[in-house]
Every structure is written in structure tokens, then in C-alpha cells.
Design a protein around this motif. Sequence first.
Motif, PDB file in Angstrom:
ATOM      1  N   HIS A 127      15.211 132.431 -22.242  1.00 32.73           N
ATOM      2  CA  HIS A 127      14.720 133.729 -21.842  1.00 32.73           C
ATOM      3  C   HIS A 127      15.920 134.353 -20.868  1.00 32.73           C
ATOM      4  CE1 HIS A 127      10.736 133.569 -23.530  1.00 32.73           C
ATOM      5  NE2 HIS A 127      11.037 132.263 -23.554  1.00 32.73           N
ATOM      6  N   ASN A 128      17.050 133.723 -20.907  1.00 34.19           N
ATOM      7  CA  ASN A 128      18.200 134.287 -20.022  1.00 34.19           C
ATOM      8  C   ASN A 128      18.895 135.375 -20.683  1.00 34.19           C
ATOM      9  OD1 ASN A 128      20.824 134.670 -18.908  1.00 34.19           O
ATOM     10  ND2 ASN A 128      20.466 132.716 -17.822  1.00 34.19           N
ATOM     11  N   PRO A 129      18.898 136.612 -19.892  1.00 32.59           N
ATOM     12  CA  PRO A 129      19.462 137.804 -20.821  1.00 32.59           C
ATOM     13  C   PRO A 129      20.829 137.647 -20.995  1.00 32.59           C
ATOM     14  CG  PRO A 129      18.871 138.378 -18.624  1.00 32.59           C
ATOM     15  CD  PRO A 129      18.246 137.058 -18.759  1.00 32.59           C
ATOM     16  N   TYR A 130      21.577 137.178 -20.133  1.00 29.66           N
ATOM     17  CA  TYR A 130      23.025 136.858 -20.440  1.00 29.66           C
ATOM     18  C   TYR A 130      23.236 135.961 -21.462  1.00 29.66           C
ATOM     19  CZ  TYR A 130      23.312 138.677 -15.801  1.00 29.66           C
ATOM     20  OH  TYR A 130      23.041 139.504 -14.786  1.00 29.66           O
ATOM     21  N   VAL A 131      22.538 134.717 -21.715  1.00 31.41           N
ATOM     22  CA  VAL A 131      22.715 133.807 -22.730  1.00 31.41           C
ATOM     23  C   VAL A 131      22.516 134.588 -24.113  1.00 31.41           C
ATOM     24  CG1 VAL A 131      21.808 132.170 -23.939  1.00 31.41           C
ATOM     25  CG2 VAL A 131      22.129 132.012 -21.352  1.00 31.41           C
TER      26      VAL A 131
ATOM     27  N   LEU B 161      37.808 134.356 -31.816  1.00 35.00           N
ATOM     28  CA  LEU B 161      37.568 135.604 -32.127  1.00 35.00           C
ATOM     29  C   LEU B 161      35.823 135.607 -31.961  1.00 35.00           C
ATOM     30  CD1 LEU B 161      39.449 136.459 -35.305  1.00 35.00           C
ATOM     31  CD2 LEU B 161      39.530 137.436 -33.002  1.00 35.00           C
ATOM     32  N   VAL B 162      35.254 134.318 -32.657  1.00 35.15           N
ATOM     33  CA  VAL B 162      33.874 134.275 -32.351  1.00 35.15           C
ATOM     34  C   VAL B 162      33.380 134.349 -30.734  1.00 35.15           C
ATOM     35  CG1 VAL B 162      31.782 132.872 -32.837  1.00 35.15           C
ATOM     36  CG2 VAL B 162      33.428 133.304 -34.699  1.00 35.15           C
ATOM     37  N   LEU B 163      34.170 133.580 -30.310  1.00 38.38           N
ATOM     38  CA  LEU B 163      33.877 133.565 -28.574  1.00 38.38           C
ATOM     39  C   LEU B 163      34.282 134.898 -27.934  1.00 38.38           C
ATOM     40  CD1 LEU B 163      35.362 130.236 -27.361  1.00 38.38           C
ATOM     41  CD2 LEU B 163      33.013 130.868 -27.126  1.00 38.38           C
ATOM     42  N   GLY B 164      35.090 135.515 -28.479  1.00 35.98           N
ATOM     43  CA  GLY B 164      35.497 136.958 -27.901  1.00 35.98           C
ATOM     44  C   GLY B 164      34.211 137.866 -28.146  1.00 35.98           C
ATOM     45  N   GLY B 165      33.678 137.601 -29.294  1.00 34.01           N
ATOM     46  CA  GLY B 165      32.694 138.600 -29.884  1.00 34.01           C
ATOM     47  C   GLY B 165      31.426 138.161 -28.823  1.00 34.01           C
ATOM     48  N   GLY B 166      31.138 137.043 -28.574  1.00 33.44           N
ATOM     49  CA  GLY B 166      30.437 136.656 -27.577  1.00 33.44           C
ATOM     50  C   GLY B 166      30.550 137.269 -26.031  1.00 33.44           C
ATOM     51  N   LEU B 167      31.732 137.278 -25.448  1.00 31.66           N
ATOM     52  CA  LEU B 167      32.122 137.820 -24.328  1.00 31.66           C
ATOM     53  C   LEU B 167      31.754 139.353 -24.280  1.00 31.66           C
ATOM     54  CD1 LEU B 167      35.385 135.981 -23.419  1.00 31.66           C
ATOM     55  CD2 LEU B 167      33.125 135.643 -22.660  1.00 31.66           C
ATOM     56  N   VAL B 168      32.232 139.995 -25.612  1.00 34.22           N
ATOM     57  CA  VAL B 168      31.913 141.478 -25.580  1.00 34.22           C
ATOM     58  C   VAL B 168      30.449 141.846 -25.391  1.00 34.22           C
ATOM     59  CG1 VAL B 168      31.856 143.504 -27.070  1.00 34.22           C
ATOM     60  CG2 VAL B 168      34.112 142.025 -26.885  1.00 34.22           C
ATOM     61  N   GLY B 169      29.494 140.904 -26.219  1.00 35.39           N
ATOM     62  CA  GLY B 169      28.182 140.857 -26.025  1.00 35.39           C
ATOM     63  C   GLY B 169      27.627 140.733 -24.619  1.00 35.39           C
ATOM     64  N   LEU B 170      28.183 139.802 -24.092  1.00 34.14           N
ATOM     65  CA  LEU B 170      27.985 139.469 -22.682  1.00 34.14           C
ATOM     66  C   LEU B 170      28.163 140.642 -21.684  1.00 34.14           C
ATOM     67  CD1 LEU B 170      26.987 137.379 -20.598  1.00 34.14           C
ATOM     68  CD2 LEU B 170      29.230 136.596 -20.374  1.00 34.14           C
ATOM     69  N   ALA B 171      29.357 141.399 -21.733  1.00 38.36           N
ATOM     70  CA  ALA B 171      29.747 142.391 -21.020  1.00 38.36           C
ATOM     71  C   ALA B 171      28.856 143.662 -21.302  1.00 38.36           C
ATOM     72  CB  ALA B 171      31.280 142.517 -21.264  1.00 38.36           C
ATOM     73  N   LEU B 172      28.659 143.836 -22.529  1.00 39.27           N
ATOM     74  CA  LEU B 172      28.090 145.252 -22.952  1.00 39.27           C
ATOM     75  C   LEU B 172      26.884 145.366 -23.282  1.00 39.27           C
ATOM     76  CD1 LEU B 172      31.118 146.878 -24.961  1.00 39.27           C
ATOM     77  CD2 LEU B 172      30.829 146.944 -22.446  1.00 39.27           C
ATOM     78  N   LEU B 173      25.925 143.939 -23.504  1.00 36.97           N
ATOM     79  CA  LEU B 173      24.895 144.086 -23.963  1.00 36.97           C
ATOM     80  C   LEU B 173      23.835 143.390 -22.681  1.00 36.97           C
ATOM     81  CD1 LEU B 173      24.970 143.237 -27.649  1.00 36.97           C
ATOM     82  CD2 LEU B 173      24.297 145.593 -26.774  1.00 36.97           C
ATOM     83  N   SER B 174      24.237 142.747 -21.920  1.00 35.06           N
ATOM     84  CA  SER B 174      23.019 141.968 -20.827  1.00 35.06           C
ATOM     85  C   SER B 174      22.148 142.972 -20.223  1.00 35.06           C
ATOM     86  CB  SER B 174      23.823 140.898 -20.344  1.00 35.06           C
ATOM     87  OG  SER B 174      25.070 141.484 -19.496  1.00 35.06           O
TER      88      SER B 174
END
Lengths: 216, 183
Positions: A127-131, B161-174
Motif C-alpha cells: 500500500h506504499n504509493p512510492y513502491v 533500462l527497466v530500473l530507469g523506467g521504475g525511477l521515472v515512475g517513482l519521480a512522476l507518478l507517486s
Amino acid sequence: MTSSTPPVPGATAEGEPPAPYAVPRNVPLWEIFVTFLFIGAISFGGGVVAYLRASLVIKKGWLDEDHFLSALGISQALPGLNATNMSIIVGDRLRGLPGALVAFTGMTLPGGSMVLALGVAYAANAHNPYVNATLVGVGAAAVGMLSAVTLQIGHKQLGQILNVAIIAATVLMVSVLHISLIWVLLTVGPVAVFLFRPRKGAEGADEADARERKAP
Amino acid sequence: MNENLSVLGVFSLLSILAVGGGAAVLPETKELVVGTYHWLNDDQFRDIYGLGQVVPGPNMLMVIVIGYHVTGFMGALMAFVGFFLPAGALSWAASRVWDHFEGSPWRRSLQQGLAPLVVGLMASGTISIARTAIDGTLTVIIAFAVFAGVYCVKKVNPALLVLGGGLVGLALLSGTGAGMPPS
């Protein structure tokens, strides 16, 4: 200058064919384990065949190119993952069943323990939004990577109408009609093998056939 | 009811069906795990598949995490044994007889016929993940960027690249609540 390498016993004049390949004997089990552990720890993103070849054929010399391709052929034609099937087959060639077991264990240990640790952490943070935001990004990236790998493997086949038809039939059955994989394998599989059945004639007859079929 | 045995059974079936490797059996895995058994929802399946992408070795090691979600560490073990033992035993046995068919023209037919079938199954696997993972403009952009990176730049480590996608998600979607389970 003198050469530092002593003359190899039995080495003969140039033009002599190279000695026939033989499976190396008595490779220690720990060496098999460590070799596959290393491949299992550095092979990322579906490129495991390249890592296997670099390590087994080039670095260790445990297999020659022909035996490597033959082992890869078995791995691909049978159920299971190429990486683990290859580890089992190569381990078995080197040291029988114990060799197969240590090779398989080495291949799966690094990734398996890491994914389990990540999975436990994920279950605790569902349930962590960052994860979740990170995993949305990872999922999207995975789609890009899967498409690229599919196209890299399939791009040679896209020029042949027969191959394209088999690919299209498979995607239609699985993704559109949602037919169970068992039935897809039991119908498309035999039909595909039959379409590529051995023909009488010279080597390369299949390619000629395919060209004829493509011609108007 | 013994869920551990269900996990063992489902992944043993998938093991035998995994002709052509992990991506080929992905649609059926999702169908059984999400559709038939309801062990995971769509989003969890996508997330766990993503975890498999960021670790080394075969991506399908993620079956361990699916098993863990069902019954904890015992489930993880059942999924691992189920997914790898049947196919592994078969390869082991088959490699010992395969060489007797060296030179049989049918061996080549088998490889040639199965190749397009496997590509079709991989395409279906991609579609099956995309149905959940592609949701909004940013995910489309990430997917295209990674596709271009893997397809055009040969010497790139795909995991980065997959980790990079994760970082973009973290930065822009959280801040958007993306990927959150419905409450």
C-alpha cells in the motif's frame, strides 16, 4: 625474441585439421557450480544465451560451437526455460546427474534469492504509493523490453509468409480467442512441424520452397 | 483445502507447457493465477512480473513470489519445484536420447516449426502484460523508450533500462496514486 610458449606436443604443420572436440573429463563439481552461479548473477533481461556462449564455449571451452547449438536446440524444443535447460544439459554432459544439479542450482540461486527478498518486501509494502508508482514504471518498461526481445527473435521470420501465418494464428488463438495454451500447442505445433516437414531434395530445399510460396 | 498442493499442481502444469521459454507461457500463467485461481489481481501480477525483470537470471523466477503470496515460504518452494522440476527432468532425460537423432531431418523440422509458434507465444505474452501495464501516456512513453533502447542500442544492460523506467515512475507518478490497490 623467443617465444615463451613451449611447443605443444603433437602439434603439426599448418593445414592439419584441429583435433576433434571431446567432452572435458573430471571437471570439478565446484567449478561447474561457480561458473553457472556467475552466469546466473550477471545475466539480465533475457540475454542469457549470449552469456552462456561467452562463458561455456569461449572462456571455459567446455563445449564447441556445434555442441553448444545442439544443446540450445534441445533447450528450445523442450518445455522449460532456455537458461535452466541449458544448465541441466551442460552439467549432465560434464559430470552426469550431480553436474546437472549443481549447474541448475548455480543458475537459479542468485536470481531466485533476490526475487524472493524483493517479493517479501513487496508484500509488506503493497500500500506504499512510492513502491506502486515505481512498479508501474517497471511494468511499462518490461512491456518495451518484451516487445524488443520478441522482435529481435522474430525479425528473421517476418520475411516468410508461412512463418508469419503461424505467428498470427498463435497470437489470434491465445490473445484474442483466449484458447488454453494446451490446445494451441496441440494444434498449431503439429501443423507447424508438418508444414516444415523434411522434403526430398538438396540441402536448402526449404528456403527454396518458401521463396516459391512467396512468389506470386 | 491444501493450497500448497494447488500451487505445486498449477506450476507443474505450466512447467510442461513452457515450450519456448518463459515469455511463451506468460499468458497462461496470468490466466491461471489471476483468472482461474484468483491468487493475485491484475496489478499484483504486473508488479511481480516487474520484480522478475530487475533480478538476474530467468525472469520466470518470479513464480517464487507468486507462490509466496499464496501460502508464504512453503508456497514459494512449491512454485519453484513445480515450475522447474518437471521441465528440468524432461530436458535431462531428452538430452541423453537427443543425440541419437543427430541427422534426422525431422529434428530440423521440429526446430523450424516451433520457432514461429514460440515467437507468436512471446508476442501474446507481451500483449498480456501490456493490457495491465499500459495505462496512460507516461507508461506508453516509458515502453517506447525502453523498446528503442533495447532494440537499437545493442550493448545496453536491459535491467538498467527497466530500473530507469521504475525511477521515472517513482519521480512522476507517486503523487497520482498510480498502481494503488483499490481501497
